[in-house]
Every structure is written in C-alpha cells, then in structure tokens.
Design an enzyme around this catalytic site. Structure first.
Site, mmCIF file in Angstrom:
data_model
loop_
_atom_site.group_PDB
_atom_site.id
_atom_site.type_symbol
_atom_site.label_atom_id
_atom_site.label_comp_id
_atom_site.label_asym_id
_atom_site.label_seq_id
_atom_site.Cartn_x
_atom_site.Cartn_y
_atom_site.Cartn_z
ATOM 1 N N ARG A 114 0.809 -1.227 0.000
ATOM 2 C CA ARG A 114 0.000 0.000 0.000
ATOM 3 C C ARG A 114 0.839 1.272 0.000
ATOM 4 N NH1 ARG A 114 -3.001 -4.134 1.950
ATOM 5 N NH2 ARG A 114 -0.925 -4.787 2.538
ATOM 6 N N THR A 115 1.736 1.373 0.957
ATOM 7 C CA THR A 115 2.456 2.641 1.150
ATOM 8 C C THR A 115 3.350 2.943 -0.047
ATOM 9 O OG1 THR A 115 2.486 2.024 3.477
ATOM 10 C CG2 THR A 115 3.791 3.947 2.849
ATOM 11 N N LYS A 170 25.523 -4.298 0.561
ATOM 12 C CA LYS A 170 26.988 -4.494 0.597
ATOM 13 C C LYS A 170 27.591 -3.906 1.864
ATOM 14 C CE LYS A 170 27.172 -3.629 -4.382
ATOM 15 N NZ LYS A 170 27.575 -2.577 -5.332
ATOM 16 N N ARG A 205 11.113 3.772 4.320
ATOM 17 C CA ARG A 205 10.569 2.744 5.228
ATOM 18 C C ARG A 205 11.722 1.886 5.723
ATOM 19 N NH1 ARG A 205 5.520 -1.216 4.885
ATOM 20 N NH2 ARG A 205 4.552 0.781 5.315
ATOM 21 N N HIS A 232 4.221 5.700 11.781
ATOM 22 C CA HIS A 232 3.893 5.569 10.354
ATOM 23 C C HIS A 232 2.945 6.745 10.073
ATOM 24 C CE1 HIS A 232 2.932 3.989 6.531
ATOM 25 N NE2 HIS A 232 2.539 2.770 6.841
HETATM 26 N N1 CP Z 1 -0.487 -0.207 5.951
HETATM 27 C C1 CP Z 1 0.715 -0.418 5.390
HETATM 28 O O1 CP Z 1 1.712 0.218 5.751
HETATM 29 O O2 CP Z 1 0.729 -1.378 4.420
HETATM 30 P P1 CP Z 1 2.003 -1.776 3.544
HETATM 31 O O3 CP Z 1 2.964 -2.466 4.474
HETATM 32 O O4 CP Z 1 1.479 -2.669 2.469
HETATM 33 O O5 CP Z 1 2.612 -0.510 3.006
#
Ligand code: CP
Length: 330
Positions: free
Chosen positions: A70-71, A98, A120, A148
């Site tokens: 999603r993100t 590496k 992320r 998040h």
């Molecule tokens: N909700 C969420 O962060 O989903 P993803 O891990 O698929 O990005």
C-alpha cells in the site's frame, strides 16, 4: 483543464503552508497542518489519478528497506500523478546490501538532487536521523515499531470523512499494539484531534509506557467491555515478522480472545466503522466476512491514502523549495 484543477487546489490551499519540511512523526504537525492536508486530500480524492504538474521537475526517491504494498505503491502513484520523477529503491537492490549505511544511501540520493526521500525501515529513529543529513524532505513511510505518520493521517482523514470530525469519537485499537507503528501514529492523531482513545490487547502486547505517551488512553483486556460505545473498531495484525507470536499462546487463542467477528462488531455503536491498515490476515484479527462489511473502511483507507500522500508530497516539497535546510554531512 488541468490548470483549472491546479488553480482550484491553490484556492483551497489559501496560501497556507505546512510548518514543517520533513514528516517524521504526527507530533511534528500542528492542528492547522493536519487541517490543510485534509482539505487538499478531499480535493485530490475527487480527481482520482488525473495527471497534474504540481511537482513537475521534482524528484522523489522511494527507499523501502522493508516490504510494502500500500504505502510504496501509493507514494509512487502520488508522485507520478503530480508530475514528479519517481525512483524506487529496495533493500535488495541497494548498496545497503553491501554494507553501506542508510544514512550514506540517503546522502547519496540527496546528491542526485532529490526533492523528497520517502523511507521505510525496520529501525526506529532513522527518519529523524536522516533529516539532519540531507537537503531533501524526509517522509517517514513506517519505521520499526515507532511511527507511520502518513498512515496516521490517512486513518484520521478516513474517520473525519465519515463522521465529519474526530472530536469526541471513540476509537478502539485492538491487537498487537507493542509492535505497531500504525498505532504509534493513529493514537497520536486521535488524541490531537480531540478523540477518545481505547486499546484492547493481551498485556504482553501493550508497551509499558503506553499511558505516559498517550495521555487519557483507556486500556481494556476484555473485548466485550472494550467494544461498548465505540465509533471506530480498528484491528491490527499480529506482526509475526517482529516475533509477536512469542507474546501470545498461539494465533488461534489470540483470535478467540481478541479477533473481531460479526457478533463482536455488533457490540460497538450502531454506525461504527471497521478499520485495518492492511495487510489483513483473514480469520485471525478479523473474520473474513467482515472485511467487505458495509461499514468496513479497509479499502477506503487505501484509496484515501493516495489522496493524503499527494497532499503530503506537494506541501512538503513546495514548502522546502528554494530553501536550504540546515544539515550536516557525515
Ligand atoms: N499499511 C501499510 O503500511 O501497508 P504496507 O505495508 O502494504 O505498506
């Protein structure tokens, strides 16, 4: 036509700017910042995937050192539909593999004239560290078990869209709170916007500092009691990739005590909505038949995520544009 849409977006913006150039935590945002993001997201939602030039000639690096559906796809689509160059980087394809540090990777892509770096990582604190060393806007796309913020914003937007406001709404978050960066941001935005925050989980899946961080939170161990008077039932996945199964007897037992099914969902307020950040593990935290329930917002959250992320990218990059951040290279 697109110029007209851009003009309308500028009108909604009313010369307002964010107070920040990096988004690491919901704590970074003022209420006015959130209002601005929500106002624009509402408009971005209406225009779907129509291409605009708001970020023409800007460059966004999506650096995902952990899996994401999603993100990652919504940040990429948001950047592309706003006219930016978007480059995707994953752990497997970078020199991190590496032995290069994430800071060195970020400084490297920053030297390619990045305007924003979306990151992320499984390490908490990395986005806040990166913003000290790169000129580009840093956007936290999920860090360890901490925060998040774009998820928190899309969740806050989804609740506000449904109820008109989060004020005095009661949000119950159920499940693996200990490992949840989603809860880290959701809890903060609920309290910031005047909502009531409840959680329900096995004691082992609740962080010891929860009451200190989330002032006024109510903690429940009995799901039947927790659900009474609730407007939002927010279920969380047990994060086995972070070892969460070591904190419960087994997933079947967890599901029996804390999983949400139709019977339990009916204990919440009549018009309550069901939310989940995804990915959903059907029949563990939520029964499969509830995923497509008429009051389920699970896919609406995904759709809203695109609109919210467009607003975040446009506002952050535009705010930073032309300004040199105070950073140190290491
Ligand atoms: N909700 C969420 O962060 O989903 P993803 O891990 O698929 O990005």
């Amino acid at each position: 036509m697109n110029k007209e849409i851009e003009k309308k977006l500028e009108q909604i913006r009313k010369k307002r700017d964010l107070s920040i150039t990096d988004l690491c935590s919901i704590d970074d945002l003022s209420k006015k910042d959130i209002e601005l993001i929500f106002d624009l997201a509402q408009e971005f939602k209406k225009i779907g995937n129509k291409k605009l030039d708001l970020l023409k000639n800007k460059t966004i690096f999506n650096t995902f050192f952990e899996n994401s559906t999603r993100t990652r796809s919504s940040f990429e689509l948001a950047g592309k539909t706003l006219g930016a160059n978007t480059i995707n980087i994953t752990a497997d394809t970078t020199s991190v593999k590496k032995g290069e540090t994430i800071v060195d990777t970020a400084q490297t892509v920053d030297s390619l004239n990045a305007d924003a770096i979306v990151v992320r990582t499984s390490y908490a604190g990395i986005p806040a560290q990166l913003k000290k060393h790169v000129n580009a806007c840093i956007v936290n796309a999920g860090e360890g078990c901490q925060e998040h913020p774009s998820q928190g914003l899309l969740d806050g937007f989804t609740i506000t869209e449904h109820f008109d406001s989060l004020k005095n709404k009661t949000v119950l978050v159920i499940g693996d709170l200990l490992h949840s960066r989603v809860f880290g941001s959701l809890g903060r935005i609920v309290l910031k916007l005047g909502g009531n925050l409840r959680i329900c989980a096995p004691e082992t899946l609740i962080h010891k500092d929860t009451k200190k961080v989330f002032k006024g939170i109510k903690i429940f161990s009995d799901i039947n009691k927790a659900l009474k008077g609730v407007d939002v039932v927010y279920t969380l996945r047990v994060q086995t990739e972070r070892g969460a199964q070591g904190y419960v007897p087994n997933l079947k037992e967890f599901s029996k005590a804390f999983g949400i099914n139709a019977e339990r969902f009916a204990m919440a307020n009549k018009n309550a909505i069901l939310m989940h950040p995804g990915p959903v593990i059907r029949n563990i935290e939520v029964s499969s038949d509830l995923v497509a329930h008429k009051n389920s917002k699970i896919l609406t959250q995904v759709n809203n995520g695109l609109a919210v992320r467009k607003a975040i990218l446009w506002l952050l990059i535009d705010r930073r544009d032309g300004k040199i951040k105070k950073i140190t290279r290491i």
